[in-house]
Design an enzyme around this catalytic site. Structure first.
Site, mmCIF file in Angstrom:
data_model
loop_
_atom_site.group_PDB
_atom_site.id
_atom_site.type_symbol
_atom_site.label_atom_id
_atom_site.label_comp_id
_atom_site.label_asym_id
_atom_site.label_seq_id
_atom_site.Cartn_x
_atom_site.Cartn_y
_atom_site.Cartn_z
ATOM 1 N N CYS A 1 5.472 -8.025 8.117
ATOM 2 C CA CYS A 1 5.173 -8.052 9.551
ATOM 3 C C CYS A 1 6.438 -8.174 10.377
ATOM 4 C CB CYS A 1 4.228 -9.209 9.854
ATOM 5 S SG CYS A 1 3.987 -9.449 11.610
ATOM 6 N N GLU B 1 -13.448 -5.727 33.177
ATOM 7 C CA GLU B 1 -14.690 -6.139 33.859
ATOM 8 C C GLU B 1 -15.852 -5.231 33.467
ATOM 9 O OE1 GLU B 1 -14.974 -5.524 38.176
ATOM 10 O OE2 GLU B 1 -13.266 -4.176 38.051
ATOM 11 N N HIS C 1 -12.020 -8.294 39.366
ATOM 12 C CA HIS C 1 -11.887 -6.972 39.969
ATOM 13 C C HIS C 1 -10.543 -6.828 40.666
ATOM 14 C CE1 HIS C 1 -13.412 -3.213 41.462
ATOM 15 N NE2 HIS C 1 -12.976 -3.512 42.666
ATOM 16 N N GLU D 1 0.074 5.128 14.641
ATOM 17 C CA GLU D 1 1.078 4.403 15.426
ATOM 18 C C GLU D 1 2.399 5.166 15.447
ATOM 19 O OE1 GLU D 1 -0.801 -0.047 14.944
ATOM 20 O OE2 GLU D 1 0.867 0.465 13.653
ATOM 21 N N LYS E 1 7.552 -2.377 14.731
ATOM 22 C CA LYS E 1 6.672 -1.272 15.174
ATOM 23 C C LYS E 1 6.306 -1.419 16.650
ATOM 24 C CE LYS E 1 2.682 -2.027 15.407
ATOM 25 N NZ LYS E 1 1.755 -2.111 14.312
ATOM 26 N N CYS F 1 4.619 -5.012 11.779
ATOM 27 C CA CYS F 1 4.075 -5.226 13.127
ATOM 28 C C CYS F 1 5.129 -5.388 14.212
ATOM 29 C CB CYS F 1 3.210 -6.490 13.151
ATOM 30 S SG CYS F 1 2.310 -6.816 11.649
ATOM 31 N N TYR G 1 -3.949 3.487 10.389
ATOM 32 C CA TYR G 1 -3.199 2.676 11.350
ATOM 33 C C TYR G 1 -1.760 3.182 11.509
ATOM 34 C CZ TYR G 1 -6.478 -1.366 11.163
ATOM 35 O OH TYR G 1 -7.554 -2.203 11.247
HETATM 36 P P1 NDP Z 1 -4.755 3.176 6.015
HETATM 37 O O1 NDP Z 1 -5.561 2.802 4.842
HETATM 38 O O2 NDP Z 1 -5.105 2.677 7.356
HETATM 39 O O3 NDP Z 1 -4.673 4.765 6.111
HETATM 40 C C1 NDP Z 1 -4.267 5.558 5.025
HETATM 41 C C2 NDP Z 1 -4.430 6.996 5.429
HETATM 42 O O4 NDP Z 1 -3.884 7.825 4.424
HETATM 43 C C3 NDP Z 1 -5.889 7.391 5.602
HETATM 44 O O5 NDP Z 1 -5.972 8.248 6.699
HETATM 45 C C4 NDP Z 1 -6.187 8.114 4.287
HETATM 46 O O6 NDP Z 1 -7.168 9.101 4.415
HETATM 47 C C5 NDP Z 1 -4.864 8.770 4.015
HETATM 48 N N1 NDP Z 1 -4.660 9.067 2.593
HETATM 49 C C6 NDP Z 1 -4.875 8.233 1.543
HETATM 50 N N2 NDP Z 1 -4.562 8.859 0.396
HETATM 51 C C7 NDP Z 1 -4.134 10.092 0.715
HETATM 52 C C8 NDP Z 1 -3.675 11.199 -0.041
HETATM 53 N N3 NDP Z 1 -3.590 11.148 -1.365
HETATM 54 N N4 NDP Z 1 -3.343 12.334 0.625
HETATM 55 C C9 NDP Z 1 -3.428 12.387 1.970
HETATM 56 N N5 NDP Z 1 -3.858 11.372 2.729
HETATM 57 C C10 NDP Z 1 -4.210 10.221 2.117
HETATM 58 O O7 NDP Z 1 -3.268 2.759 5.594
HETATM 59 P P2 NDP Z 1 -1.933 2.622 6.410
HETATM 60 O O8 NDP Z 1 -0.862 3.011 5.457
HETATM 61 O O9 NDP Z 1 -2.017 3.312 7.718
HETATM 62 O O10 NDP Z 1 -1.881 1.056 6.695
HETATM 63 C C11 NDP Z 1 -2.044 0.135 5.622
HETATM 64 C C12 NDP Z 1 -2.694 -1.120 6.097
HETATM 65 O O11 NDP Z 1 -1.764 -1.870 6.848
HETATM 66 C C13 NDP Z 1 -3.890 -0.915 7.016
HETATM 67 O O12 NDP Z 1 -5.074 -0.741 6.328
HETATM 68 C C14 NDP Z 1 -3.887 -2.168 7.824
HETATM 69 O O13 NDP Z 1 -4.651 -3.115 7.152
HETATM 70 C C15 NDP Z 1 -2.439 -2.568 7.869
HETATM 71 N N6 NDP Z 1 -1.841 -2.237 9.161
HETATM 72 C C16 NDP Z 1 -2.320 -2.790 10.295
HETATM 73 C C17 NDP Z 1 -1.763 -2.491 11.518
HETATM 74 C C18 NDP Z 1 -2.316 -3.098 12.754
HETATM 75 O O14 NDP Z 1 -3.018 -4.071 12.678
HETATM 76 N N7 NDP Z 1 -2.041 -2.552 13.934
HETATM 77 C C19 NDP Z 1 -0.641 -1.587 11.640
HETATM 78 C C20 NDP Z 1 -0.234 -1.036 10.403
HETATM 79 C C21 NDP Z 1 -0.808 -1.365 9.215
HETATM 80 P P3 NDP Z 1 -8.757 8.755 4.332
HETATM 81 O O15 NDP Z 1 -9.099 8.151 5.645
HETATM 82 O O16 NDP Z 1 -9.390 10.078 4.117
HETATM 83 O O17 NDP Z 1 -8.916 7.831 3.191
#
Ligand code: NDP
Length: 451
Positions: free
Chosen positions: A43, A440, A435, A181, A51, A48, A177
């Site tokens: 983080c 709201e 407001h 981002e 980012k 976080c 996510y």
């Molecule tokens: P996510 O699980 O959110 O997203 C992974 C993405 O990669 C999905 O769109 C998934 O597709 C895709 N994917 C997975 N495997 C493949 C593949 N083999 N080929 C192509 N695409 C693929 O993971 P992130 O890496 O974005 O983030 C990890 C975690 O970190 C999050 O789940 C969250 O918990 C945490 N995080 C939180 C944040 C916040 O609170 N703002 C910010 C950043 C991270 P599909 O949907 O089809 O499975």
């Protein structure tokens, strides 16, 4: 006198590990902690915090444009990526020092090394051996990328924070996510961004209206959204990279960033050897008090892959320490955890999506509002805000709130208290609005959407 060097030894000084160590020490435990990287964890060091700083930086591009509608006449804006990265690094260094100070003030002994199990009470930490009555695993996770030809040319979010220059053309692979981002960050700072996602709408798991609105708004801002697209392989060119896609088409870019999920950091810990239950995905199995199948070994945060968010890891770490060392029973509830995606525009969400609510509750009422935020009446920006309330028809409790638009994460953080507390739609209705605000809207929605 205890036969162990420590009452508690923590593997990993990220959000969860540091909180647990400090609280346990505050309850009188003798605590050691080890960290092979920088204290602060994902983080603070590569997640976080940096980012969000980049998200702020990226948003200025629109702020400058929007200012014109309010009478400002600004000259052409210039942006320096190296200056931004240097400023961000200074802030991360400061926070790293804060974390180090917090540990030292709490009397926690820090070992700047990797730790692994020798047996259930002994650890190898760097070139030393330490023993502990209890051990907490808080080693977090790391980015996962698919094994395709040329993947070594791709970066992940870890490297994106340290690029020497802003890529002119960048492909961001993923629809979760991190992908959403970073495509907003690169786009705002001036890169041509292609976001490649294998599904038909970004942010799987979120409410369908959130997914629809984010997709539409991101596209309007100039991100080239390539849905139902996968990368077969990556080739290095003399200048840049070539992505070969599932249909044989190619895409030339300067960088490709994979954000295809994260996996727990369990390799090299020796967990299987001492018999800790670990799922095939690497996630350590724990109960609601974060206890593993071995009574004196606990695990918190992303390594347990329950809800992978910093405040959750902190809560889990704090609860563990209070339960084990503070004489309180504090199991962790992972229900109604709010979260945000700092995309542009951002998302704030708590509770059930409309789809999941129908499955869990059956009859629900859905309230939805889509409007142009007041700020954009004069800026002229064609950006929508979407707000949605999901209500259980029987109990009338508000069981989900989803917002896409300016300040969505800040708004949802406040409203999450109401949802977590089980407040009803009537409680919302009898609350006065402020407001003029966007928030709201959530206390003035009168009629459910007719589907
Ligand atoms: P996510 O699980 O959110 O997203 C992974 C993405 O990669 C999905 O769109 C998934 O597709 C895709 N994917 C997975 N495997 C493949 C593949 N083999 N080929 C192509 N695409 C693929 O993971 P992130 O890496 O974005 O983030 C990890 C975690 O970190 C999050 O789940 C969250 O918990 C945490 N995080 C939180 C944040 C916040 O609170 N703002 C910010 C950043 C991270 P599909 O949907 O089809 O499975």
């Amino acid at each position: 006198m205890s036969k162990f060097d420590f009452d508690l030894f923590v593997l990993g000084a990220g959000s969860g590990g540091v909180r647990a160590a400090r609280i346990a020490a505050g309850h009188g435990a003798r605590v050691g902690i080890c960290e092979a990287s920088r204290v602060g964890g994902t983080c603070v060091i590569r997640g976080c915090v940096p980012k969000k700083l980049l998200v702020y930086a990226a948003h200025f591009a629109e702020d400058f444009e929007d200012a014109r509608g309010y009478g400002w006449d600004l000259g052409p804006a210039k942006f320096s990526w190296p200056d931004l990265i240097r400023a961000k690094d200074r802030e991360i260094d400061r926070l790293n020092q804060v974390y180090l100070r917090l540990l030292s003030e709490a009397g926690v002994r820090l070992y700047p090394s990797h730790g692994s199990f020798i047996d259930a009470h002994q650890l190898r930490v760097g070139d030393q051996t330490v023993s502990a009555e209890r051990i907490l695993i808080a080693t977090g996770g790391h980015p996962w990328v698919p094994d395709i030809a040329g993947i070594e040319h791709a970066i992940t979010s870890d490297e994106a924070f340290h690029l020497e220059e802003l890529p002119g053309r960048v492909a961001v692979v993923g629809g979760g996510y991190i992908a959403c981002e970073f495509s907003g960050i690169f786009n705002g700072l001036g890169s041509q961004v292609y976001q490649l996602y294998r599904g038909d709408a970004l942010l799987r798991g979120f409410d369908h209206d959130v997914r629809r609105v984010v997709g539409a708004e991101v596209g309007k801002k100039g991100v080239e959204l390539m849905l139902e697209t996968t990368v077969e392989h990556i080739r290095k060119l003399e200048h840049g990279l070539e992505l070969v896609l599932h249909d044989g088409a190619t895409l030339e870019v300067d960088q490709v960033m994979y954000a295809t999920g994260r996996v727990p950091n369990v390799r090299g810990l020796g967990l299987r050897e001492i018999g800790i239950e670990v799922r095939a995905t690497g996630q350590i199995v724990v109960d609601e008090c974060s206890q593993t199948n071995i009574e004196h070994i606990h695990a918190v945060g992303d390594v347990t892959s329950r809800v992978n968010l910093t405040p959750v890891a902190i809560y889990e770490g704090h609860s563990f320490a209070d339960t084990v060392y503070g004489g309180m029973m504090r199991p962790v509830s992972h229900e109604f955890v709010p979260s945000a995606v700092f995309s542009q525009p951002p998302v704030g969400s708590v509770g059930f999506s409309e789809e999941d609510a129908r499955i869990h509750y059956g009859a629900i009422d859905v309230y939805r509002s889509e409007f142009r935020p007041m700020k954009h009446t004069l800026s002229g920006r064609n950006e929508k805000t979407m707000m949605k309330l999901i209500v259980d028809r029987v109990s009338q409790k508000v069981i989900g709130i989803h917002i896409v638009g300016l300040d969505a994460p800040e708004i949802v953080q406040g409203y999450a208290v109401a949802v977590k507390s089980g407040l009803t739609k009537e409680c919302f209705d009898c609350t006065m609005g402020i407001h003029p605000t966007a928030a709201e809207e959530l206390v003035t929605m009168r009629s459910p959407v007719r589907e």
